[in-house]
Design an enzyme around this catalytic site. Sequence first.
Site: not given
Length: 431
Positions: A141, A148, A157, A214, A216, A255, A259, A272
Amino acid sequence: MGMTEIFNSALRDSVLRSWIEVAEGSDFPVQNIPFGIFTTPGGKPRAATRIGDTVIDLHALAISGFLDGLEFDHDLFSCTTLNSFIALGKPAWRSMRERLMLIFDERNPALRDSPEKRVEILFPIAAVQMLMPVQVGDYTDFYSSIEHATNVGIMFRDPANALLPNWRHIPVGYHGRSSSVVVSGTNIHRPKGQTKADDAEFPEFGPSKQVDFELEMAFITGKKTALGQSVSTQDAEDHIFGMVMFNDLSARDIQKWEYVPLGPFLAKNFGSVISPWVVTLDALEPFRVSGPKQEPAVLPYLRFEGDHNFDIHLDVFIQPENLKEQQVCHSNYKYMYWNLAQQLAHQTVNGCNINVGDLYGSGTISGPTPDSFGSMLEIAWKGTKPVKMPDGTERKFINDNDTIIFRGYGVKDTLRIGFGEVVTKILPAKS
Ligand code: CA
């Protein structure tokens, strides 16, 4: 003029039409010819393509002699996956697609005027079940949408330094898990796991409260390499069989706690979901566009020539139980900062080998405006901008019994080629 000449001239004039009915707005005109695996009640899995709402049994087509001259083993199409067919390589995919366009060209009477063969070969989409099209060996991935990555950087952050220093130099990615890649229509239970509230001293265990989609797309490789070999950006598309839409379900609260320092783990491997029809790059050719300008200049192994982005509209809907669906996002694959050729070149630059059937997710595809963000995390902006549903309830993430629907398609003049849908219902956590 023979059929092949008629076909070639029709392709040039892009007026090719099928004798199978294709409703206006269908994703599956005769120019698409996607590949998938289906089954019927009491039947075995076999390979198929689709025109309009008609599923075409490729094994039955081969047995009836319609693929004669292509020198394909009939057994290729009675497999439970497309892997053996895909392994034949691009010239085979191309000749198969062209033969199928020829068989279903409105001017070709061979199957059109044979009712008894049509019964054996053609099935209404409502009468079949679509299965996983490929056996996915490895799943990578990426994280290739600059919008994004920027949104996530701002939220978690530092708005002033939203992109990490490596982001414009490396197509950032991680190795995911293939065992939980499933086909559209598979319902997924809300995952359980460890989470930790910001003000809590210790983590707790329980159902995730922040299940997200998500948005994708993913490409599937069709040509393997040996360990130690690298694929250049120039050769990358020879290794790519086609594309699917991809809902990379994520549990944001799990997550967030797990993570650091090694990246996504249990927040990303509980389901998924891919669309059942693999659309070839040949079919997507009309939608090829240039990508965003990359600055600073990338390293030589990531440089490329030509256009490797595709103008594919991507829509996301949430359908609460017993209610109408509500659109929550419209994005586009063309926003991708890193293109698929660069992704495959980067994946293999260290000598990592690739196999037939490997899956490469794009990463969440967000566009520049809030209505084009590709996850609830971004759409509801960390829960601060909830989305209203038709019944007046709000969504910050996905509720139990909500169904998530993706739709994707390209449009050029009068031609529309699409992927159909990815549909997934989130069930309550298992007790
Ligand atoms: Ca992802």
